[in-house]
Design a protein around this motif. Structure first.
Motif, PDB file in Angstrom:
ATOM      1  N   ASN A 215     -32.117  34.890  23.636  1.00  0.00           N
ATOM      2  CA  ASN A 215     -32.904  33.666  23.817  1.00  0.00           C
ATOM      3  C   ASN A 215     -33.864  33.456  22.643  1.00  0.00           C
ATOM      4  N   GLY A 216     -34.461  34.545  22.170  1.00  0.00           N
ATOM      5  CA  GLY A 216     -35.349  34.436  21.022  1.00  0.00           C
ATOM      6  C   GLY A 216     -34.615  34.045  19.756  1.00  0.00           C
ATOM      7  N   LEU A 217     -33.415  34.584  19.572  1.00  0.00           N
ATOM      8  CA  LEU A 217     -32.615  34.250  18.394  1.00  0.00           C
ATOM      9  C   LEU A 217     -32.206  32.780  18.404  1.00  0.00           C
ATOM     10  N   LEU A 218     -31.911  32.261  19.582  1.00  0.00           N
ATOM     11  CA  LEU A 218     -31.511  30.855  19.671  1.00  0.00           C
ATOM     12  C   LEU A 218     -32.665  29.927  19.310  1.00  0.00           C
ATOM     13  N   VAL A 219     -33.883  30.344  19.642  1.00  0.00           N
ATOM     14  CA  VAL A 219     -35.051  29.560  19.234  1.00  0.00           C
ATOM     15  C   VAL A 219     -35.172  29.554  17.717  1.00  0.00           C
ATOM     16  N   LEU A 220     -35.042  30.730  17.107  1.00  0.00           N
ATOM     17  CA  LEU A 220     -35.150  30.830  15.650  1.00  0.00           C
ATOM     18  C   LEU A 220     -34.028  30.074  14.957  1.00  0.00           C
ATOM     19  N   LEU A 221     -32.847  30.143  15.521  1.00  0.00           N
ATOM     20  CA  LEU A 221     -31.672  29.560  14.879  1.00  0.00           C
ATOM     21  C   LEU A 221     -31.806  28.050  14.682  1.00  0.00           C
ATOM     22  N   PHE A 222     -32.581  27.407  15.542  1.00  0.00           N
ATOM     23  CA  PHE A 222     -32.713  25.945  15.453  1.00  0.00           C
ATOM     24  C   PHE A 222     -34.134  25.525  15.093  1.00  0.00           C
ATOM     25  N   GLU A 223     -34.879  26.438  14.496  1.00  0.00           N
ATOM     26  CA  GLU A 223     -36.260  26.133  14.121  1.00  0.00           C
ATOM     27  C   GLU A 223     -36.309  25.414  12.770  1.00  0.00           C
ATOM     28  N   PRO A 224     -37.023  24.282  12.679  1.00  0.00           N
ATOM     29  CA  PRO A 224     -37.159  23.569  11.403  1.00  0.00           C
ATOM     30  C   PRO A 224     -37.886  24.423  10.361  1.00  0.00           C
ATOM     31  N   PRO A 225     -37.672  24.105   9.069  1.00  0.00           N
ATOM     32  CA  PRO A 225     -36.810  23.030   8.540  1.00  0.00           C
ATOM     33  C   PRO A 225     -35.333  23.389   8.663  1.00  0.00           C
ATOM     34  N   LEU A 226     -34.515  22.380   8.867  1.00  0.00           N
ATOM     35  CA  LEU A 226     -33.095  22.582   9.118  1.00  0.00           C
ATOM     36  C   LEU A 226     -32.279  22.367   7.845  1.00  0.00           C
ATOM     37  N   ILE A 227     -31.129  23.022   7.804  1.00  0.00           N
ATOM     38  CA  ILE A 227     -30.178  22.776   6.716  1.00  0.00           C
ATOM     39  C   ILE A 227     -29.652  21.352   6.859  1.00  0.00           C
ATOM     40  N   GLU A 228     -29.657  20.623   5.787  1.00  0.00           N
ATOM     41  CA  GLU A 228     -29.269  19.216   5.836  1.00  0.00           C
ATOM     42  C   GLU A 228     -27.859  19.045   6.403  1.00  0.00           C
ATOM     43  N   ARG A 229     -27.764  18.189   7.414  1.00  0.00           N
ATOM     44  CA  ARG A 229     -26.505  17.820   8.089  1.00  0.00           C
ATOM     45  C   ARG A 229     -25.868  18.979   8.856  1.00  0.00           C
ATOM     46  N   LYS A 230     -26.597  20.105   9.017  1.00  0.00           N
ATOM     47  CA  LYS A 230     -26.032  21.233   9.755  1.00  0.00           C
ATOM     48  C   LYS A 230     -26.784  21.508  11.058  1.00  0.00           C
ATOM     49  N   SER A 231     -28.020  21.018  11.160  1.00  0.00           N
ATOM     50  CA  SER A 231     -28.836  21.158  12.371  1.00  0.00           C
ATOM     51  C   SER A 231     -29.120  22.602  12.751  1.00  0.00           C
ATOM     52  N   VAL A 232     -29.189  23.483  11.751  1.00  0.00           N
ATOM     53  CA  VAL A 232     -29.601  24.859  11.993  1.00  0.00           C
ATOM     54  C   VAL A 232     -30.699  25.217  11.000  1.00  0.00           C
ATOM     55  N   SER A 233     -31.484  26.214  11.367  1.00  0.00           N
ATOM     56  CA  SER A 233     -32.649  26.579  10.575  1.00  0.00           C
ATOM     57  C   SER A 233     -32.261  27.075   9.186  1.00  0.00           C
ATOM     58  N   ARG A 234     -32.947  26.565   8.179  1.00  0.00           N
ATOM     59  CA  ARG A 234     -32.695  27.030   6.819  1.00  0.00           C
ATOM     60  C   ARG A 234     -33.128  28.483   6.667  1.00  0.00           C
ATOM     61  N   ARG A 235     -34.244  28.830   7.278  1.00  0.00           N
ATOM     62  CA  ARG A 235     -34.799  30.173   7.105  1.00  0.00           C
ATOM     63  C   ARG A 235     -34.107  31.203   7.982  1.00  0.00           C
ATOM     64  N   TYR A 236     -33.698  30.796   9.178  1.00  0.00           N
ATOM     65  CA  TYR A 236     -33.191  31.776  10.150  1.00  0.00           C
ATOM     66  C   TYR A 236     -31.706  31.591  10.491  1.00  0.00           C
ATOM     67  N   ALA A 237     -30.971  30.906   9.657  1.00  0.00           N
ATOM     68  CA  ALA A 237     -29.530  30.746   9.924  1.00  0.00           C
ATOM     69  C   ALA A 237     -28.830  32.091  10.020  1.00  0.00           C
ATOM     70  N   TRP A 238     -29.336  33.090   9.295  1.00  0.00           N
ATOM     71  CA  TRP A 238     -28.702  34.411   9.274  1.00  0.00           C
ATOM     72  C   TRP A 238     -28.715  35.086  10.635  1.00  0.00           C
ATOM     73  N   THR A 239     -29.624  34.682  11.520  1.00  0.00           N
ATOM     74  CA  THR A 239     -29.706  35.363  12.818  1.00  0.00           C
ATOM     75  C   THR A 239     -28.454  35.159  13.663  1.00  0.00           C
ATOM     76  N   VAL A 240     -27.596  34.194  13.263  1.00  0.00           N
ATOM     77  CA  VAL A 240     -26.337  34.015  13.973  1.00  0.00           C
ATOM     78  C   VAL A 240     -25.497  35.291  13.913  1.00  0.00           C
ATOM     79  N   GLU A 241     -25.741  36.138  12.911  1.00  0.00           N
ATOM     80  CA  GLU A 241     -25.010  37.403  12.794  1.00  0.00           C
ATOM     81  C   GLU A 241     -25.252  38.324  13.986  1.00  0.00           C
TER      82      GLU A 241
END
Length: 299
Positions: A215-241
């Motif tokens: 649940n915490g990772l999902l919050v980070l994964l969509f936290e702004p600022p977002l990758i343009e046109r991808k709707s995922v966090s620029r800083r925390y996209a790696w947490t999808v791993e």
């Protein structure tokens, strides 16, 4: 091995020759565990004296040799050399590996000081964190976590070392997520923090804790600022791993609550988005899609 045999004048002369010519040989060869304590102290002193004042030092060592060389009775000497401004940084890194392999927990007070000191270089801070991870007491490891949280821009490698030292023994899931939140933006194909954290969690994570972490990772994964046109966090996209591991643990449970089902659905959507739009590449990682699909079929 001759340096470790019974005391006699010829052996004393041999030891002195070794101290003068190549004291670091004991960090690689033979069995330092049979060496008398005064001679081990002399080895450390000879190394410090030999390289004092140098900017760079290159010493080869073997982990097993360091473990055999170490003794709690050396802690005072090692701590003093680590605290001394005359000891070269590279040699301090080697001494911190002696602390780590030898489990010299009494030296970790100095390592904590290094970790929290703003003038400590990043390289030395990493070695200090590794020493604390491998030999620090729970209290010391807790101090390492507090020091990390107090830093303005800790490196991803340092965050990984501290998490390995602290979770789950001395910090909670919420504190783990706070440490992850400190991470800088991690580029695609990076392997340091994503790999280290996934590896560590695979060893220690329980199904119960995985729910809160997911649940915490999902919050980070969509936290702004977002990758343009991808709707995922620029800083925390790696947490999808980390999501596949949490999913597998949760889906391994016999029954899921309605909240857990919601988290699973959102996680699967996130993984599908990653696979479809390619906003993060799990380069060289095992594809766990089939395993997750089979686990979903069980529910």
């Amino acid at each position: 091995w001759l340096a470790g045999v019974a005391e006699m004048p010829s052996i004393e002369r041999l030891r002195q020759r070794v101290l003068e010519a190549a004291p670091d040989i004991h960090l690689r060869y033979g069995d330092p565990g049979v060496l008398p304590l005064p001679y081990r102290k002399s080895i450390l002193k000879a190394l410090v004296d030999r390289y004092k004042g140098r900017d760079r030092v290159s010493i080869s060592w073997d982990g097993d040799a360091l473990k055999r060389l170490a003794s709690p009775d050396l802690s005072g000497d090692v701590s003093a050399y680590l605290a001394s401004s005359e000891t070269p940084e590279d040699l301090k890194c080697d001494l911190l590996m002696l602390v780590a392999h030898g489990r010299l927990s009494d030296c970790c007070d100095v390592a904590i000081t290094m970790l929290g000191d703003s003038v400590t270089t990043e390289n030395l801070r990493l070695y200090a964190a590794a020493a604390i991870r491998d030999s620090g007491t729970p209290q010391i490891r807790r101090q390492a976590f507090d020091a990390l949280i107090g830093m303005s821009n800790p490196s991803s490698r340092l965050i990984g070392h501290v998490i390995e030292a602290c979770f789950p023994t001395v910090i909670s899931v919420e504190e783990l997520l706070a440490a992850i939140r400190k991470s800088p933006e991690i580029r695609r194909y990076s392997v340091d923090l994503p790999y280290a954290l996934e590896k560590h969690l695979r060893e220690v994570l329980t199904p119960e804790a995985s729910v809160s972490i997911l649940n915490g990772l999902l919050v980070l994964l969509f936290e702004p600022p977002l990758i343009e046109r991808k709707s995922v966090s620029r800083r925390y996209a790696w947490t999808v791993e980390l999501i596949p591991l949490c999913l597998q643990l949760i889906l391994g449970k016999a029954q899921l609550s309605s909240d857990e089902v919601d988290s699973v659905v959102e996680s699967v959507r996130a993984l599908e988005s990653r696979n479809l739009y390619g906003w993060w590449d799990s380069h060289g990682r095992r594809n766990e899609t089939k395993d997750i699909a089979e686990a979903l079929d069980q529910h």
